[in-house]
Write an enzyme that holds these catalytic residues in place. Structure first.
Site, mmCIF file in Angstrom:
data_model
loop_
_atom_site.group_PDB
_atom_site.id
_atom_site.type_symbol
_atom_site.label_atom_id
_atom_site.label_comp_id
_atom_site.label_asym_id
_atom_site.label_seq_id
_atom_site.Cartn_x
_atom_site.Cartn_y
_atom_site.Cartn_z
ATOM 1 N N CYS A 51 0.643 -1.125 -0.218
ATOM 2 C CA CYS A 51 -0.014 0.310 -0.070
ATOM 3 C C CYS A 51 0.867 1.052 -0.081
ATOM 4 O O CYS A 51 0.811 2.034 -0.712
ATOM 5 C CB CYS A 51 -1.003 0.134 0.856
ATOM 6 S SG CYS A 51 -2.444 -1.369 1.398
ATOM 7 N N ARG A 128 -7.582 -3.751 -3.034
ATOM 8 C CA ARG A 128 -7.385 -3.138 -4.403
ATOM 9 C C ARG A 128 -8.263 -2.872 -5.173
ATOM 10 O O ARG A 128 -7.523 -2.741 -6.447
ATOM 11 C CB ARG A 128 -6.275 -2.921 -5.170
ATOM 12 C CG ARG A 128 -5.013 -3.751 -3.382
ATOM 13 C CD ARG A 128 -4.088 -3.538 -4.388
ATOM 14 N NE ARG A 128 -2.866 -4.581 -2.803
ATOM 15 C CZ ARG A 128 -2.196 -4.260 -1.890
ATOM 16 N NH1 ARG A 128 -2.455 -2.670 -1.763
ATOM 17 N NH2 ARG A 128 -1.451 -4.613 -0.565
#
Length: 214
Positions: A51, A128
């Protein structure tokens, strides 16, 4: 437990789910972005390596998105304070400032409405997911990545440019299209139009496949 995720999945070319959520830049609603394109993207958790690489990439590309009349908005099921601490950490450790807001979706309301919660991956973290929303609030594209593979921010930007260019020029875009390359002319709708296609001045391979430069 009954899985309602699929029933709540948004659909392309329909109004994106409305939201009113706390962010690192104050309360934000979908209506705040009216008149602009919006890239809304979720990540599984703050202070995680994949991330972090994605947020750095989005931050470095933010000016390019802004040039396309596009705002960035992140989201995870972390607290407001966790987001702030992570942003400061990225700035300190990587020298990159995160200037776009991040939704603190502790109740998972936004994540659920956008289908970001995928039970096969996690019941408590957003995958995601990336959503491109146009200035009228219509959902134009959705891209999902698994937990363990980072998304391509360059591809998201390319897709945005392709969508905007297609809208502006009433055309379609071939595989991996980039600015300066030929675009696809809409396919004829009648036999008469198909017969006339070869004489219309396009680069025509066959009646259904013609390209032109913009």
């Amino acid at each position: 437990m009954t899985d309602t995720t699929q029933a709540q999945m948004p659909r392309l070319n329909e109004q994106a789910p409305a939201f009113n959520a706390p962010t690192t830049h104050g309360q934000k609603t979908l209506e705040d972005y009216r008149g602009k394109w919006l890239v809304l993207f979720s990540h599984p958790a703050d202070f995680t390596p994949v991330c972090t690489t994605e947020f750095i990439a989005f931050a470095k590309k933010q000016d390019d998105f802004a040039a396309m009349n596009t705002e960035l908005l992140g989201l995870s099921i972390d607290s407001h304070y966790s987001h702030i601490a992570w942003m400061l950490n990225i700035k300190e450790k990587f020298g990159v400032e995160i200037k776009f807001p991040i939704i603190a979706d502790l109740n998972m309301k936004v994540a659920q409405s956008y289908g970001m919660i995928q039970p096969g991956a996690s019941d408590t973290a957003a995958v995601r997911a990336t959503f491109i929303i146009d200035p009228e609030g219509v959902l134009r594209a959705m891209v999902y990545y698994p937990m363990n593979a980072g998304r391509s921010v360059d591809e998201i930007h390319r897709l945005l440019v392709a969508l905007q260019t297609a809208d502006e020029n009433s055309c379609a875009m071939p595989e991996n299209w980039k600015p300066g390359q030929p675009v696809i002319v809409p396919t004829p709708k009648t036999p008469e139009e198909a017969e006339a296609r070869a004489s219309e001045g396009y680069e025509t391979v066959d009646w259904y496949f013609s390209t032109r430069m913009l």
